[in-house]
Design an enzyme around this catalytic site. Structure first.
Site, PDB file in Angstrom:
ATOM      1  N   GLU A 141      39.333  39.311  44.005  1.00  0.00           N
ATOM      2  CA  GLU A 141      39.449  40.148  42.449  1.00  0.00           C
ATOM      3  C   GLU A 141      38.016  41.745  43.024  1.00  0.00           C
ATOM      4  O   GLU A 141      37.550  41.691  41.990  1.00  0.00           O
ATOM      5  CB  GLU A 141      39.562  39.492  42.015  1.00  0.00           C
ATOM      6  CG  GLU A 141      40.596  38.884  41.585  1.00  0.00           C
ATOM      7  CD  GLU A 141      40.191  37.459  40.457  1.00  0.00           C
ATOM      8  OE1 GLU A 141      39.348  37.342  39.374  1.00  0.00           O
ATOM      9  OE2 GLU A 141      41.144  36.443  40.628  1.00  0.00           O
ATOM     10  N   ASN A 173      41.527  38.848  48.754  1.00  0.00           N
ATOM     11  CA  ASN A 173      42.539  38.196  47.488  1.00  0.00           C
ATOM     12  C   ASN A 173      42.456  38.793  46.463  1.00  0.00           C
ATOM     13  O   ASN A 173      41.246  39.225  45.694  1.00  0.00           O
ATOM     14  CB  ASN A 173      42.016  36.665  47.490  1.00  0.00           C
ATOM     15  CG  ASN A 173      43.286  36.160  46.586  1.00  0.00           C
ATOM     16  OD1 ASN A 173      44.336  36.005  47.221  1.00  0.00           O
ATOM     17  ND2 ASN A 173      42.812  35.376  45.808  1.00  0.00           N
ATOM     18  N   HIS A 218      50.322  35.744  39.446  1.00  0.00           N
ATOM     19  CA  HIS A 218      50.504  35.482  37.823  1.00  0.00           C
ATOM     20  C   HIS A 218      51.315  35.722  37.540  1.00  0.00           C
ATOM     21  O   HIS A 218      51.217  36.878  37.157  1.00  0.00           O
ATOM     22  CB  HIS A 218      48.593  34.977  37.816  1.00  0.00           C
ATOM     23  CG  HIS A 218      47.806  33.968  38.540  1.00  0.00           C
ATOM     24  ND1 HIS A 218      48.251  32.796  38.228  1.00  0.00           N
ATOM     25  CD2 HIS A 218      46.466  34.877  38.840  1.00  0.00           C
ATOM     26  CE1 HIS A 218      47.446  32.617  39.434  1.00  0.00           C
ATOM     27  NE2 HIS A 218      46.651  33.507  39.825  1.00  0.00           N
ATOM     28  N   GLU A 253      48.417  32.750  44.913  1.00  0.00           N
ATOM     29  CA  GLU A 253      48.207  31.654  43.417  1.00  0.00           C
ATOM     30  C   GLU A 253      49.148  31.984  42.281  1.00  0.00           C
ATOM     31  O   GLU A 253      49.547  31.754  40.994  1.00  0.00           O
ATOM     32  CB  GLU A 253      47.420  31.943  42.420  1.00  0.00           C
ATOM     33  CG  GLU A 253      45.718  32.282  43.592  1.00  0.00           C
ATOM     34  CD  GLU A 253      44.446  32.848  42.656  1.00  0.00           C
ATOM     35  OE1 GLU A 253      44.134  32.733  41.770  1.00  0.00           O
ATOM     36  OE2 GLU A 253      43.482  32.732  43.563  1.00  0.00           O
ATOM     37  N   ASP A 259      51.649  31.184  39.647  1.00  0.00           N
ATOM     38  CA  ASP A 259      52.750  30.710  38.224  1.00  0.00           C
ATOM     39  C   ASP A 259      53.346  31.860  37.830  1.00  0.00           C
ATOM     40  O   ASP A 259      53.196  32.337  38.411  1.00  0.00           O
ATOM     41  CB  ASP A 259      51.507  29.767  38.208  1.00  0.00           C
ATOM     42  CG  ASP A 259      50.249  31.069  37.435  1.00  0.00           C
ATOM     43  OD1 ASP A 259      50.326  31.836  37.369  1.00  0.00           O
ATOM     44  OD2 ASP A 259      48.894  29.865  37.651  1.00  0.00           O
TER      45      ASP A 259
END
Ligand code: G2I
Length: 366
Positions: free
Chosen positions: A178, A219, A255, A283, A285
């Site tokens: 990030e 990432n 996400h 990651e 979801d």
């Protein structure tokens, strides 16, 4: 503009020219033996073909999940699903700086070691998460008022120690997490402010020196679409590769909000793959406004399928990791008020339609 809601703040020196996905498993073993390529512990035939890991093993890719230490140590229903369905794990928190180095030079490896040992016992690979991040830093580091020289050596020593400890047992590291703002500018952080953007290349070089076989990633979230943030990362990745910096892959956190997958995702991942980089969904979801309706659960299933196909349909996709197994433990409800139901299993470990969607996305025969 990204169709995703943004995630609030919570939260060999040359690129390798191999094609990861179609690599036959026998060839993967051969290359491991020669040290050229490390895709550890894939175990064809070890799991039923109809589990997520059975499909992923058959394709020679990873299906991973974030694992929380408390679930790992206290919930046997959780570990049963973990070990049946996943061939890769990521520490949800246990490898972050505040967890492993709570005091300067004072390391606590208990939770991270537990996960690495569990993974070895269940023939799962480990993605390391994460070495350099603006968040989850211990207070001694945040408040230390260190000079640039001191901070540089603190960072190097942290990376040497953590990557060195798990050398040969972590197949990929999220080295930098990030680092960008959504507008493509560099995010203000301890690292960026004191060291400048050069901290990214240094972190990658130090991690490579500590474990030359680990795949080294940058990432981030909201980089799944072709947008200002992914453009900035693309430019940086290209520059790092041209400079011979050991960057091996890009992690697309993914996400998502139900029904809002970016339509440019596959093309965007492909442009990074075309640079010779691995790409991974790290990651995944898909959150739903609660209570989730049957229509939303059906849409979520499609979203899981599409997201995994968007990666696996691109050369050099190493695999897909979901950010948790069960809605029982997801980070989503406490961060996005009114949202939840984001994962493939419900609170009682019943597989949701999303599980079927993810299976279809992974199935090599689909
Ligand atoms: O925020 C979702 C993810 C975004 N990308 C990077 C990931 O590392 C991040 O993971 C989340 C974890 O899922 C949460 O579990 O990172 C959060 C922290 O930024 C994690 O939450 C924290 C809680 O906020 C803390 O109160 C708690 O002490 O987990 C900590 C350890 O349990």
């Amino acid at each position: 503009m990204s169709t995703q809601a943004s995630t609030p703040s919570p939260s060999s020196h040359r690129r390798r020219r191999r094609v990861l996905r179609p690599l036959p498993l026998a060839a993967a073993g051969l290359l491991v033996a020669t040290g050229v390529y490390a895709l550890p512990q894939l175990t064809p035939g070890a799991s039923a073909a109809t589990t997520l890991r059975g499909y992923a093993d058959a394709r020679g890719v990873r299906i991973g999940t974030a694992v929380g230490d408390s679930a790992l140590t206290s919930d046997s229903s959780y570990t049963a699903v973990l070990d049946r369905e996943f061939n890769s794990v990521t520490a949800e928190n246990a490898m972050k700086w505040d967890a492993v180095e709570p005091t300067r030079g004072g390391f606590d490896w208990a939770a991270a070691d537990r996960l690495v040992a569990h993974a070895a016992a269940h023939k799962q690979g480990v993605r390391g998460h994460t070495l350099v991040w603006y968040s989850q830093l211990p207070s001694w580091l945040r408040n230390g008022d260190f000079s640039a020289t001191q901070l540089n050596s603190i960072l190097k020593s942290h990376i040497d120690t953590e990557v060195g400890r798990y050398k040969g047992r972590v197949y990929a590291w999220d080295v930098v997490n990030e680092a960008f703002n959504d507008d493509g500018s560099m995010r203000s952080s301890l690292w960026q402010t004191k060291l400048g953007t050069g901290y990214i290349a240094n972190a990658l070089k130090w991690a490579h020196a500590a474990d030359p076989a680990a795949r080294l990633y940058i990432n981030d979230y909201n980089i799944e679409a072709d947008n200002a943030k992914s453009d900035a990362l693309y430019a940086l990745a290209k520059q790092l590769l041209a400079q011979g910096v050991p960057l091996n892959g890009i992690g697309f956190q993914s996400h998502f909000v139900v029904g809002k997958l970016p339509s440019t995702m596959k093309a965007n991942l492909k442009r990074f793959s075309d640079l010779g980089l691995e790409v991974s969904v790290t990651e995944l979801d898909v959150r739903i406004p609660l209570p989730a309706s049957a229509a939303e659960l059906a849409q979520q299933s499609k979203d899981y399928k599409t997201a995994s196909e968007n990666c696996l349909g691109v050369p050099r996709c190493a695999g897909v990791t979901v950010w948790g197994i069960t809605d029982k433990y997801s980070w989503v409800p406490s961060t996005f008020t009114g949202y939840g139901a984001a994962l493939p299993f419900d609170e009682r470990y019943t597989a949701k339609p999303a599980y079927t969607g993810l299976s279809k996305g992974l199935d090599p025969k689909a």
